[in-house]
Design a protein around this motif. Structure first.
Motif, PDB file in Angstrom:
ATOM      1  N   GLU A   1     -44.160 -52.101 -85.687  1.00  0.00           N
ATOM      2  CA  GLU A   1     -44.713 -51.495 -84.750  1.00  0.00           C
ATOM      3  C   GLU A   1     -44.431 -50.866 -83.957  1.00  0.00           C
ATOM      4  O   GLU A   1     -45.669 -49.904 -83.426  1.00  0.00           O
ATOM      5  CB  GLU A   1     -45.127 -53.047 -83.591  1.00  0.00           C
ATOM      6  CG  GLU A   1     -46.097 -54.146 -84.637  1.00  0.00           C
ATOM      7  CD  GLU A   1     -44.953 -55.083 -85.163  1.00  0.00           C
ATOM      8  OE1 GLU A   1     -43.031 -55.259 -84.333  1.00  0.00           O
ATOM      9  OE2 GLU A   1     -44.502 -55.781 -86.528  1.00  0.00           O
TER      10      GLU A   1
ATOM     11  N   LYS B   1     -56.187 -54.217 -86.031  1.00  0.00           N
ATOM     12  CA  LYS B   1     -56.498 -53.929 -85.108  1.00  0.00           C
ATOM     13  C   LYS B   1     -57.654 -54.875 -84.078  1.00  0.00           C
ATOM     14  O   LYS B   1     -57.802 -53.460 -83.417  1.00  0.00           O
ATOM     15  CB  LYS B   1     -57.493 -52.565 -85.754  1.00  0.00           C
ATOM     16  CG  LYS B   1     -56.507 -51.865 -87.068  1.00  0.00           C
ATOM     17  CD  LYS B   1     -56.731 -50.309 -86.803  1.00  0.00           C
ATOM     18  CE  LYS B   1     -56.040 -49.817 -88.449  1.00  0.00           C
ATOM     19  NZ  LYS B   1     -54.942 -50.771 -89.487  1.00  0.00           N
TER      20      LYS B   1
ATOM     21  N   LEU C   1     -56.773 -56.312 -80.362  1.00  0.00           N
ATOM     22  CA  LEU C   1     -55.310 -56.076 -80.008  1.00  0.00           C
ATOM     23  C   LEU C   1     -55.822 -57.624 -78.320  1.00  0.00           C
ATOM     24  O   LEU C   1     -56.752 -58.068 -78.635  1.00  0.00           O
ATOM     25  CB  LEU C   1     -54.980 -55.428 -78.442  1.00  0.00           C
ATOM     26  CG  LEU C   1     -54.958 -53.382 -79.679  1.00  0.00           C
ATOM     27  CD1 LEU C   1     -54.943 -52.524 -78.849  1.00  0.00           C
ATOM     28  CD2 LEU C   1     -53.781 -54.123 -80.687  1.00  0.00           C
ATOM     29  N   THR C   2     -54.456 -58.208 -78.369  1.00  0.00           N
ATOM     30  CA  THR C   2     -55.199 -59.167 -76.658  1.00  0.00           C
ATOM     31  C   THR C   2     -54.688 -57.972 -75.587  1.00  0.00           C
ATOM     32  O   THR C   2     -53.386 -58.296 -75.576  1.00  0.00           O
ATOM     33  CB  THR C   2     -54.172 -60.501 -77.584  1.00  0.00           C
ATOM     34  OG1 THR C   2     -54.267 -60.859 -78.634  1.00  0.00           O
ATOM     35  CG2 THR C   2     -54.373 -61.528 -76.087  1.00  0.00           C
TER      36      THR C   2
ATOM     37  N   LYS D   1     -59.592 -59.656 -75.974  1.00  0.00           N
ATOM     38  CA  LYS D   1     -59.700 -59.496 -77.081  1.00  0.00           C
ATOM     39  C   LYS D   1     -60.870 -57.841 -77.460  1.00  0.00           C
ATOM     40  O   LYS D   1     -61.273 -58.217 -77.102  1.00  0.00           O
ATOM     41  CB  LYS D   1     -59.986 -59.997 -78.236  1.00  0.00           C
ATOM     42  CG  LYS D   1     -59.927 -61.736 -78.492  1.00  0.00           C
ATOM     43  CD  LYS D   1     -58.240 -61.626 -79.399  1.00  0.00           C
ATOM     44  CE  LYS D   1     -57.097 -63.006 -79.685  1.00  0.00           C
ATOM     45  NZ  LYS D   1     -56.248 -62.788 -79.665  1.00  0.00           N
TER      46      LYS D   1
ATOM     47  N   ILE E   1     -47.815 -54.990 -79.473  1.00  0.00           N
ATOM     48  CA  ILE E   1     -48.582 -55.016 -80.603  1.00  0.00           C
ATOM     49  C   ILE E   1     -47.549 -56.045 -81.472  1.00  0.00           C
ATOM     50  O   ILE E   1     -45.727 -55.284 -81.261  1.00  0.00           O
ATOM     51  CB  ILE E   1     -48.124 -53.590 -80.367  1.00  0.00           C
ATOM     52  CG1 ILE E   1     -48.553 -52.954 -79.641  1.00  0.00           C
ATOM     53  CG2 ILE E   1     -48.523 -53.123 -81.932  1.00  0.00           C
ATOM     54  CD1 ILE E   1     -50.307 -52.930 -79.036  1.00  0.00           C
TER      55      ILE E   1
ATOM     56  N   GLU F   1     -51.634 -57.077 -84.867  1.00  0.00           N
ATOM     57  CA  GLU F   1     -52.113 -56.452 -83.922  1.00  0.00           C
ATOM     58  C   GLU F   1     -52.669 -55.315 -84.932  1.00  0.00           C
ATOM     59  O   GLU F   1     -53.313 -55.030 -84.906  1.00  0.00           O
ATOM     60  CB  GLU F   1     -52.169 -56.376 -82.903  1.00  0.00           C
ATOM     61  CG  GLU F   1     -51.782 -57.107 -82.179  1.00  0.00           C
ATOM     62  CD  GLU F   1     -50.777 -58.607 -82.180  1.00  0.00           C
ATOM     63  OE1 GLU F   1     -50.069 -58.237 -82.603  1.00  0.00           O
ATOM     64  OE2 GLU F   1     -51.268 -59.613 -81.343  1.00  0.00           O
TER      65      GLU F   1
END
Ligand code: HAM
Length: 426
Positions: free
Chosen positions: A340, A393, A395-396, A407, A385, A389
């Motif tokens: 990642e 696509k 992300l948190t 989110k 990541i 994720e």
């Protein structure tokens, strides 16, 4: 191990951040006062300082860093900024083209071969201003007010403003005579340097470090008692304008300044916090109506001051002032594994280019280590990541203080960050 030269210092960590913050503030302040940025060389021909600052001053006679360049020219690392700016004003004929008064500011390293001690370095940084073209006492007051307002803006409380006047040429001449008369019976009691100064430049006896505490020097005549009518008027006007701006000051006849070029107003601002030490003069300056002519320029009045960055930092430390700037980053990006990393790298770069302060893991830390790092960097948000994720696509983004999670689709990450950080980054 090679060590830094005596009287110099390195900048890193929070000191660097504080300096950059102060420099930025100076930049903004000078914009508000409508002063123009000036930069002159760090070395100049030695003659400039001999004629500009004065042959018999301590700065020139004992403290310059002189060297011969490979073309056998005598050069000096600048011990102060005024002489260089004046040279540039004359050389570039700014008296002809400039809108007068020409108000300039500069910032940079200066060099003096002094005995190092707290607040006294061999390489130090000065911020200074020089104003050309007006003899109006309102400008003396503006120059003093810039120093005072700047210190106040930073939150310094323990400062004292001392002002004095040396008067115009006639007043200075009268004072010189009075001083010579007064000192005559004591010549043999003065140090060797002062005996020399008596003949060449008696005013410099007043800043002698050897004779300073003797009764002879304590009882010398005062320049303000020898001012002619014009000089008195000028000095009173400066005081009126300072009062108008609510600036506290004291007339201190002991302030004569260690450089030759001053006429009329001279001033110093000192730190009055207990324990600050003997090098407590934060800044100093004054009017120099003869200097430009002395340097072969057209007769032009000038006034300015310079402040030392190192003493300012010490004063802030002594007053326990925590400078008010953002000490953290906006987001810390944690890639879960090697897979990642590229995605995280790209995200980090994208956010940086869109105005956010972002960092990522370059050390392959585990998750615990990464959260520790986010805390060390004072990161406001953290994003992990992982495989998911990258494929979804989405992300948190986690608030590192409240632990609240959001989110966010990668395509709307910029607008999300804009919203969260509001106008801060605009
Ligand atoms: P100065 O009083 O020689 O004046 O220096 C101004 C300030 O620079 C001092 O008040 C002090 O804060 C800092 N400073 C001087 N020497 C050192 C040192 N060795 N280490 C650390 N800080 C130091 C001038 O230089 C004039 N050019 C000021 C001026 C501008 N007058 C008119 N225009």
């Amino acid at each position: 191990m090679i060590q830094k030269p005596k009287g110099t210092y390195d900048v890193y960590g929070s000191k660097g951040k504080n300096i950059l913050y102060i420099e930025k503030l100076l930049n903004v302040l000078m914009d508000k006062y409508n002063y123009e940025y000036f930069r002159t060389p760090i070395f100049e021909s030695s003659e400039l300082f001999h004629r500009g600052v004065g042959e018999t001053t301590d700065i020139v006679s004992k403290e310059t860093y002189d060297f011969k360049d490979r073309g056998d020219r005598l050069m000096t690392l600048r011990p102060e900024g005024t002489a260089g700016v004046v040279r540039s004003y004359i050389e570039n004929k700014l008296y002809g083209s400039a809108v007068l008064p020409l108000k300039t500011w500069y910032y940079g390293p200066m060099f003096r071969y002094e005995r190092p001690q707290s607040g006294r370095f061999r390489e130090f940084y000065q911020f200074g201003i020089e104003v050309f073209g007006t003899n109006d006492p309102i400008m003396d007051a503006e120059v003093i007010s810039i120093a005072v307002n700047f210190y106040k803006l930073l939150g310094l409380k323990g400062i004292k403003v001392n002002i004095n006047s040396l008067g115009d040429n006639e007043s200075r001449g009268n004072y010189r005579k009075a001083l010579l008369n007064y000192l005559k019976p004591y010549i043999n009691d003065l140090c060797e340097d002062c005996q020399n100064r008596y003949l060449k430049n008696p005013l410099r006896i007043l800043d002698c470090k050897v004779d300073a505490d003797t009764n002879i020097l304590k009882n010398v005549p005062r320049t303000i008692d020898y001012l002619n009518e014009d000089s008195k008027k000028h000095f009173l006007k400066v005081q009126e304008y300072l009062k108008e701006l609510d600036i506290d000051f004291k007339v201190n006849p002991g302030i004569v300044r260690g450089l030759d070029y001053y006429t009329h107003t001279v001033f110093e601002v000192e730190a009055s916090v207990e324990g600050f030490g003997s090098q407590n003069v934060l800044c100093g300056g004054g009017r120099y109506n003869n200097l430009i002519e002395t340097m072969d320029g057209p007769s032009t009045p000038g006034v300015g001051f310079a402040l030392g960055m190192e003493r300012l930092l010490t004063a802030l430390e002594f007053e326990k002032i925590d400078l008010d700037y953002d000490k953290g980053i906006d987001l810390y990006v944690i890639p879960m594994s090697e897979n990642e990393k590229a995605f995280a790298f790209n995200l980090t770069q994208n956010l940086r280019l869109n105005g956010f302060s972002v960092d990522m893991d370059y050390m392959n830390r585990n998750l615990k280590g990464n959260f520790k790092q986010a805390d060390r960097l004072n990161s406001k948000f953290v994003v992990i990541i992982g495989e998911e994720e990258v494929s979804s696509k989405v992300l948190t983004i986690k608030n590192n203080t409240t632990k609240e999670e959001y989110k966010v689709d990668i395509n709307s990450i910029i607008s999300f960050m804009d919203e969260i950080f509001g106008e801060e980054n605009e």
